[in-house]
Motif scaffolding. Structure first.
Motif, PDB file in Angstrom:
ATOM      1  N   LYS A 357       0.822  -1.213   0.000  1.00  0.00           N
ATOM      2  CA  LYS A 357       0.000   0.000   0.000  1.00  0.00           C
ATOM      3  C   LYS A 357       0.857   1.265   0.000  1.00  0.00           C
ATOM      4  N   GLY A 358       2.177   1.086  -0.157  1.00  0.00           N
ATOM      5  CA  GLY A 358       3.072   2.233  -0.234  1.00  0.00           C
ATOM      6  C   GLY A 358       3.449   2.836   1.099  1.00  0.00           C
ATOM      7  N   ILE A 359       3.256   2.097   2.181  1.00  0.00           N
ATOM      8  CA  ILE A 359       3.578   2.609   3.513  1.00  0.00           C
ATOM      9  C   ILE A 359       4.918   2.036   3.968  1.00  0.00           C
ATOM     10  N   LYS A 360       5.861   2.926   4.254  1.00  0.00           N
ATOM     11  CA  LYS A 360       7.211   2.515   4.641  1.00  0.00           C
ATOM     12  C   LYS A 360       7.446   2.556   6.147  1.00  0.00           C
ATOM     13  N   VAL A 361       6.557   3.201   6.890  1.00  0.00           N
ATOM     14  CA  VAL A 361       6.741   3.377   8.331  1.00  0.00           C
ATOM     15  C   VAL A 361       5.503   2.891   9.079  1.00  0.00           C
ATOM     16  N   LEU A 362       5.713   2.059  10.095  1.00  0.00           N
ATOM     17  CA  LEU A 362       4.623   1.579  10.940  1.00  0.00           C
ATOM     18  C   LEU A 362       4.952   1.819  12.406  1.00  0.00           C
ATOM     19  N   PHE A 363       3.949   2.238  13.167  1.00  0.00           N
ATOM     20  CA  PHE A 363       4.072   2.317  14.624  1.00  0.00           C
ATOM     21  C   PHE A 363       3.790   0.939  15.225  1.00  0.00           C
ATOM     22  N   SER A 364       4.418   0.664  16.357  1.00  0.00           N
ATOM     23  CA  SER A 364       4.194  -0.581  17.081  1.00  0.00           C
ATOM     24  C   SER A 364       4.015  -0.281  18.564  1.00  0.00           C
ATOM     25  N   GLY A 365       3.262  -1.138  19.233  1.00  0.00           N
ATOM     26  CA  GLY A 365       3.082  -1.003  20.683  1.00  0.00           C
ATOM     27  C   GLY A 365       4.123  -1.771  21.468  1.00  0.00           C
ATOM     28  N   ALA A 366       5.164  -2.261  20.794  1.00  0.00           N
ATOM     29  CA  ALA A 366       6.212  -3.029  21.477  1.00  0.00           C
ATOM     30  C   ALA A 366       6.806  -2.229  22.627  1.00  0.00           C
ATOM     31  N   GLY A 367       7.048  -2.904  23.727  1.00  0.00           N
ATOM     32  CA  GLY A 367       7.661  -2.261  24.887  1.00  0.00           C
ATOM     33  C   GLY A 367       6.695  -1.961  26.011  1.00  0.00           C
ATOM     34  N   GLY A 368       5.397  -1.901  25.719  1.00  0.00           N
ATOM     35  CA  GLY A 368       4.439  -1.571  26.771  1.00  0.00           C
ATOM     36  C   GLY A 368       4.470  -2.557  27.918  1.00  0.00           C
TER      37      GLY A 368
END
Length: 647
Positions: A357-368
């Motif tokens: 879909k052309g998205i190069k950056v994703l946020f993640s909830g890792a670390g919570g």
């Protein structure tokens, strides 16, 4: 995010290019190499900030005093750039990388204290003829290194180092031992004896092919709780996390997010949307029916849909197909290390869809979970106050009885695990909560020859570290282990490798200096509040999310592994862990491994994940020790197919 590699010493041009090619998936936008004297640098670029060629690397400062290859993002680079401009520095690019070289020229190594971001980089200083290798304080971005006969080598990925035939492929048996116990290898050692991971918040200085200094420049803030009200703690936490999310939205390409429907990713998405984003694509796994097996999962999808509707984002549902396990060899090739967890496959599927879909950056909830609690073992360690005071003899009785609990039921499995080391010391019990199989059982899996090469106690280093930790609070000690090892060497490693295999950058707002400092000041009772993990985070999240999402049951981000091993993967298990395969490898005794498999299939013991670990180790050995190129060819064919779909 990008890929970096290099050598201080002798390196033929074709070898440097081969190192770059091995990690080209990390940076599909530009691949460059540079050699001068005895320094050789390679860079694979994923363009996120300043998409112009001015930010291609290796990158020099304007006076050519220092040269850098960089992997990651510096979120506060604009403020740092403004500071440097007032000091008289000139820039030719609009990116964050040129800021680092000039910051280093002005402040030296002290510049590291000013950086807020996720990164690993190598900087060559022409004035001192030294190489500086650095990894970010949280260990989000990987960096491997080794000292070989012809020079000092480093890379974002281990496979890039192994193009050099002079780098020995000798196994580290203690690391393999720990990989079976934990399902991943904790600490700086890897399963190859001569290759190491640079630790989080650490830098190396290299001169004339030799390491001349290794220093930890940053560590997680020590636990120093303050007396605050619930509202005050929520306000402080909200401000820290909101600032982190806002800063991490900096990008010259579209940003999206993982959205599992769990608290962590849901809160990150809600806070990001509050900044005024008009378009924010989110991605979740659609695996309906997976919760019906005995792995103890609940279905995430309804919660992800609820959050997407509540917040107002578009949710892409990535369907898990029954044959997902066929990606296993591809996964092992990209992980670099034999991690025994199917969760990386989910990360891969989501990043694949995002890139399409052309998205190069994703946020993640890792670390919570690793910062504010949230795993079952956090509740288990709190429950120890009800029985840990018992005399050793009685605790050993509990330990013995727990061994006979039925293993088919998830709740009884967890109860057995809680008391599995009840008769041991506090630190031994604490570490045991991370075990998937008892170390004494693992030792008996090895052949007699390998067993004689193992340390007396491969866990000794971890136990010594726990003994010397300043924390008096047992839960905070456990959280230290989470952040220092489980998060870094397991979750962050597979997230980086799987996302970068698709040319996607994953950002982690929970891993930010301000969030870390805020968490260190919050009392443990506000984190694990009775049976409620992440209690203070949940109270703060009430300002953003429905309570039905906040106080739902926790789910694992995985796959029905126990079911796979008994059906879809059964043939592969019998082949790779069969007598011929194990005898040729010479690591494990066929009879001992076979007994593990039999007891697991009968339901007498729960050895599913250790069996999967054995499977992953054999696959890894075939790829990286035997040099079986069929797995690599399979990976490249798979990637070419994906590239065509994206195009």
């Amino acid at each position: 995010m990008c890929g970096i590699a290099g050598v201080v010493g002798s390196c033929p041009p074709q070898q440097l290019q081969a190192m770059a090619n091995k990690m080209s998936h990390r940076g599909p936008d530009n691949l460059s190499v540079l050699s001068f004297g005895n320094i050789h640098l390679a860079h694979a670029r994923l363009s996120i900030i300043d998409l112009s060629p001015h930010s291609n690397q290796p990158l020099w400062d304007i006076k050519r005093k220092s040269c850098i290859v960089f992997n990651g993002e510096i979120y506060n680079y604009k403020a740092l750039r403004d500071e440097l401009v007032t000091l008289g520095y000139t820039f030719v690019s609009d990116g964050d990388v040129e800021v680092i070289v000039n910051l280093y020229l002005h402040y030296g190594i002290a510049c590291l204290e000013k950086l807020n971001g996720i990164f690993s980089f190598a900087l060559w200083d022409t004035r001192s003829s030294e190489l500086l290798l650095v990894r970010d304080p949280f260990g989000v971005k990987p960096l491997y290194y080794t000292e070989a006969q012809d020079g000092f080598y480093f890379s974002s990925e281990m496979k890039s180092l192994l193009v050099n035939p002079n780098i020995a492929r000798e196994l580290n048996y203690d690391a393999i031992f720990r990989s079976l116990v934990f399902l991943w290898s904790p600490g700086p050692e890897t399963v190859l004896a001569n290759i190491f991971k640079l630790e989080p918040g650490t830098y190396l200085r290299v001169k004339d092919r030799n390491i001349i200094e290794k220093t930890q420049y940053s560590e997680w803030p020590h636990y120093q709780p303050e007396k605050t009200s619930v509202k005050q703690a929520c306000d402080a936490l909200q401000e820290a996390l909101k600032t982190s999310v806002t800063e991490q939205l900096v990008s010259d390409v579209p940003v999206g997010s993982f959205l599992s429907g769990g608290l962590d990713s849901s809160l990150i998405v809600a806070m990001a949307k509050k900044t005024g984003l008009s378009d924010f694509e989110c991605f979740t796994i659609k695996s309906e029916g997976a919760h019906k097996n005995n792995d103890g999962f609940v279905d995430d999808l309804p919660y992800a849909r609820t959050v997407a509707k509540h917040v107002g984002v578009h949710l892409n549902e990535v369907e898990v197909k029954p044959d997902m396990f066929k990606r296993l060899a591809w996964m092992m090739y990209h992980l670099d290390e034999p991690q025994a967890d199917p969760a990386p496959l989910n990360v891969s599927l989501i990043c694949e869809e995002a890139r399409k879909k052309g998205i190069k950056v994703l946020f993640s909830g890792a670390g919570g979970d690793d910062v504010f609690t949230g795993y079952r073992r956090h509740y288990a360690i709190k429950l120890e106050k009800y029985w840990s005071w018992l005399p050793v003899r009685m605790r050993r009785g509990l330990q013995q009885r727990s061994e006979h609990l039925p293993k088919r039921d998830p709740k009884l499995r967890r109860l057995a695990k809680m008391f599995a080391y009840a008769g041991e010391s506090k630190d031994a019990r604490l570490l045991s909560y991370f075990y998937w199989i008892k170390p004494e059982v693992v030792r008996e899996l090895f052949t007699d020859e390998i067993k004689n090469k193992l340390s007396d106690n491969p866990m000794a280093g971890l136990l010594d570290e726990l003994k010397n930790r300043p924390e008096k609070n047992e839960l905070e000690k456990m959280l230290y282990l989470e952040r220092r090892y489980f998060l870094v060497d397991h979750n962050l490693n597979y997230t980086d490798k799987m996302s970068m295999a698709h040319g996607v950058e994953v950002r982690v707002p929970f891993l930010d200096k301000r969030v870390a400092e805020c968490a260190s000041r919050i009392h443990t009772k506000f984190k694990q509040h009775g049976c409620h993990g992440k209690w203070i985070l949940k109270k703060m999240a009430e300002r953003y999310l429905p309570k039905s999402v906040i106080y739902r049951s926790k789910a694992g981000f995985g796959a029905p592994l126990r079911d796979w091993l008994k059906h879809d993967l059964k043939e592969l298990v019998d082949e790779l862990l069969g007598e011929k395969s194990l005898t040729q490898r010479g690591l494990f005794k066929y009879e001992a491994v076979q007994m593990l498999i039999i007891e697991d299939r009968r339901g007498e013991q729960d050895y599913s994940y250790p069996i999967f670990a054995l499977l992953c180790i054999e696959l890894w050995c075939r790829i990286f020790i035997d040099g079986d190129t069929s797995y690599e060819q399979h990976a490249h064919a798979f990637e070419n197919e994906l590239s065509q779909e994206i195009a």
